[in-house]
Design a protein around this motif. Structure first.
Motif, PDB file in Angstrom:
ATOM      1  N   ARG A  16     -11.725   0.914  -0.682  1.00 19.36           N
ATOM      2  CA  ARG A  16     -11.410   0.473   0.682  1.00 19.36           C
ATOM      3  C   ARG A  16     -11.590  -1.042   0.788  1.00 19.36           C
ATOM      4  O   ARG A  16     -10.759  -1.753   1.356  1.00 19.36           O
ATOM      5  CB  ARG A  16     -12.293   1.213   1.692  1.00 19.36           C
ATOM      6  CG  ARG A  16     -12.100   0.843   3.139  1.00 19.36           C
ATOM      7  CD  ARG A  16     -10.701   0.903   3.719  1.00 19.36           C
ATOM      8  NE  ARG A  16      -9.876   1.987   3.269  1.00 19.36           N
ATOM      9  CZ  ARG A  16      -8.532   1.976   3.247  1.00 19.36           C
ATOM     10  NH1 ARG A  16      -7.854   0.934   3.652  1.00 19.36           N
ATOM     11  NH2 ARG A  16      -7.846   3.005   2.814  1.00 19.36           N
ATOM     12  N   HIS A  19      -8.644  -2.807  -0.957  1.00 18.94           N
ATOM     13  CA  HIS A  19      -7.440  -2.758  -0.127  1.00 18.94           C
ATOM     14  C   HIS A  19      -7.534  -3.738   1.039  1.00 18.94           C
ATOM     15  O   HIS A  19      -6.646  -4.569   1.261  1.00 18.94           O
ATOM     16  CB  HIS A  19      -7.194  -1.338   0.406  1.00 18.94           C
ATOM     17  CG  HIS A  19      -6.099  -1.280   1.416  1.00 18.94           C
ATOM     18  ND1 HIS A  19      -6.318  -1.487   2.765  1.00 18.94           N
ATOM     19  CD2 HIS A  19      -4.765  -1.084   1.273  1.00 18.94           C
ATOM     20  CE1 HIS A  19      -5.179  -1.410   3.408  1.00 18.94           C
ATOM     21  NE2 HIS A  19      -4.220  -1.162   2.526  1.00 18.94           N
ATOM     22  N   ASP A  20      -8.613  -3.636   1.811  1.00 18.78           N
ATOM     23  CA  ASP A  20      -8.735  -4.443   3.018  1.00 18.78           C
ATOM     24  C   ASP A  20      -8.806  -5.938   2.704  1.00 18.78           C
ATOM     25  O   ASP A  20      -8.211  -6.753   3.405  1.00 18.78           O
ATOM     26  CB  ASP A  20      -9.978  -4.026   3.817  1.00 18.78           C
ATOM     27  CG  ASP A  20      -9.847  -2.622   4.394  1.00 18.78           C
ATOM     28  OD1 ASP A  20      -8.746  -2.027   4.342  1.00 18.78           O
ATOM     29  OD2 ASP A  20     -10.868  -2.106   4.892  1.00 18.78           O
ATOM     30  N   HIS A  23      -5.297  -7.239   1.600  1.00 21.72           N
ATOM     31  CA  HIS A  23      -4.365  -7.307   2.725  1.00 21.72           C
ATOM     32  C   HIS A  23      -4.751  -8.364   3.753  1.00 21.72           C
ATOM     33  O   HIS A  23      -3.866  -8.948   4.396  1.00 21.72           O
ATOM     34  CB  HIS A  23      -4.207  -5.934   3.369  1.00 21.72           C
ATOM     35  CG  HIS A  23      -3.314  -5.035   2.597  1.00 21.72           C
ATOM     36  ND1 HIS A  23      -1.969  -4.905   2.880  1.00 21.72           N
ATOM     37  CD2 HIS A  23      -3.546  -4.247   1.515  1.00 21.72           C
ATOM     38  CE1 HIS A  23      -1.412  -4.069   2.013  1.00 21.72           C
ATOM     39  NE2 HIS A  23      -2.354  -3.649   1.181  1.00 21.72           N
ATOM     40  N   SER A  27      -3.058 -12.483   2.550  1.00 22.84           N
ATOM     41  CA  SER A  27      -1.806 -12.374   3.304  1.00 22.84           C
ATOM     42  C   SER A  27      -1.087 -13.704   3.487  1.00 22.84           C
ATOM     43  O   SER A  27       0.120 -13.721   3.732  1.00 22.84           O
ATOM     44  CB  SER A  27      -2.058 -11.711   4.666  1.00 22.84           C
ATOM     45  OG  SER A  27      -2.931 -12.524   5.439  1.00 22.84           O
ATOM     46  N   ASP A  36       1.233  -4.580  -0.541  1.00 22.35           N
ATOM     47  CA  ASP A  36       1.284  -3.112  -0.654  1.00 22.35           C
ATOM     48  C   ASP A  36       1.365  -2.670  -2.111  1.00 22.35           C
ATOM     49  O   ASP A  36       0.757  -1.670  -2.495  1.00 22.35           O
ATOM     50  CB  ASP A  36       2.481  -2.552   0.120  1.00 22.35           C
ATOM     51  CG  ASP A  36       2.293  -2.619   1.630  1.00 22.35           C
ATOM     52  OD1 ASP A  36       1.141  -2.750   2.093  1.00 22.35           O
ATOM     53  OD2 ASP A  36       3.312  -2.551   2.343  1.00 22.35           O
ATOM     54  N   PRO A  40      -2.328  -0.554  -2.590  1.00 19.97           N
ATOM     55  CA  PRO A  40      -1.721   0.460  -1.724  1.00 19.97           C
ATOM     56  C   PRO A  40      -2.737   1.045  -0.737  1.00 19.97           C
ATOM     57  O   PRO A  40      -3.950   0.898  -0.915  1.00 19.97           O
ATOM     58  CB  PRO A  40      -1.224   1.524  -2.702  1.00 19.97           C
ATOM     59  CG  PRO A  40      -2.010   1.310  -3.947  1.00 19.97           C
ATOM     60  CD  PRO A  40      -2.396  -0.134  -3.985  1.00 19.97           C
ATOM     61  N   ASP A  41      -2.223   1.716   0.281  1.00 19.04           N
ATOM     62  CA  ASP A  41      -3.092   2.315   1.307  1.00 19.04           C
ATOM     63  C   ASP A  41      -3.982   3.413   0.758  1.00 19.04           C
ATOM     64  O   ASP A  41      -5.065   3.652   1.271  1.00 19.04           O
ATOM     65  CB  ASP A  41      -2.254   2.874   2.468  1.00 19.04           C
ATOM     66  CG  ASP A  41      -1.696   1.757   3.342  1.00 19.04           C
ATOM     67  OD1 ASP A  41      -2.312   0.669   3.395  1.00 19.04           O
ATOM     68  OD2 ASP A  41      -0.649   1.975   3.964  1.00 19.04           O
ATOM     69  N   SER A  42      -3.501   4.110  -0.270  1.00 15.05           N
ATOM     70  CA  SER A  42      -4.310   5.190  -0.847  1.00 15.05           C
ATOM     71  C   SER A  42      -4.143   5.174  -2.361  1.00 15.05           C
ATOM     72  O   SER A  42      -3.183   4.623  -2.893  1.00 15.05           O
ATOM     73  CB  SER A  42      -3.898   6.545  -0.272  1.00 15.05           C
ATOM     74  OG  SER A  42      -2.560   6.831  -0.589  1.00 15.05           O
TER      75      SER A  42
END
Length: 152
Positions: A16, A19-20, A23, A27, A36, A40-42
């Motif tokens: 987590r 990812h965070d 992003h 950015s 992405d 990725p989100d998952s």
């Protein structure tokens, strides 16, 4: 702030954080599609297993404040610094430097190599790394720029 070794139960929080942080922090240097592809989100079970395997095989440092993992990094036996990420809410507090100090101290080769993002490049330059090459890597069909950096 404590620094400790990686444990398997850290993995969900680390994924987590990865990812965070990518992003939010990166950015300004990469497009949404690139972010992405990179984070990725998952993460499917195979990816989670690969992450756990490398985090276990490498010398991995976890930074923790209370029950929150604020950063992590890992280096392998060849001196390849694979990952170094700090929680988006804990930036500019010396966490990356603390983790990197421990990773570099653990490295046995005379040369440490990393593949730094556009965003991370200035951090590594301040630590004495130099750009050996600019490269374009492919993640899930999307091209991203990063830098092979070395410290001797």
């Amino acid at each position: 702030m404590i620094f400790r070794k990686y444990q398997q139960e850290d993995l969900p929080q680390i994924l987590r954080l990865f990812h965070d942080t990518v992003h939010f922090i990166c950015s300004g240097d990469y497009t949404a599609a690139q972010l992405d592809a990179w984070a990725p989100d998952s993460f499917d079970t195979d990816v989670q297993k690969r992450w756990h395997c490398t985090l276990t095989e490498h010398f991995t440092v976890i930074a923790e404040e209370g029950l929150v993992i604020t950063g992590f990094g890992d280096i392998d036996d060849t001196g390849y610094l694979d990952r170094l990420y700090v929680h988006k809410d804990y930036q500019r507090q010396g966490i990356a430097s603390g983790i990197c100090d421990r990773l570099e101290a653990h490295a046995s080769p005379n040369i440490i190599t990393t593949h730094a993002s556009i965003t991370a490049k200035p951090f590594f330059q301040k630590r004495g790394y130099h750009v050996a090459a600019r490269q374009t890597v492919e993640r899930h069909g999307i091209l991203l720029t990063n830098f092979i950096m070395k410290k001797e």
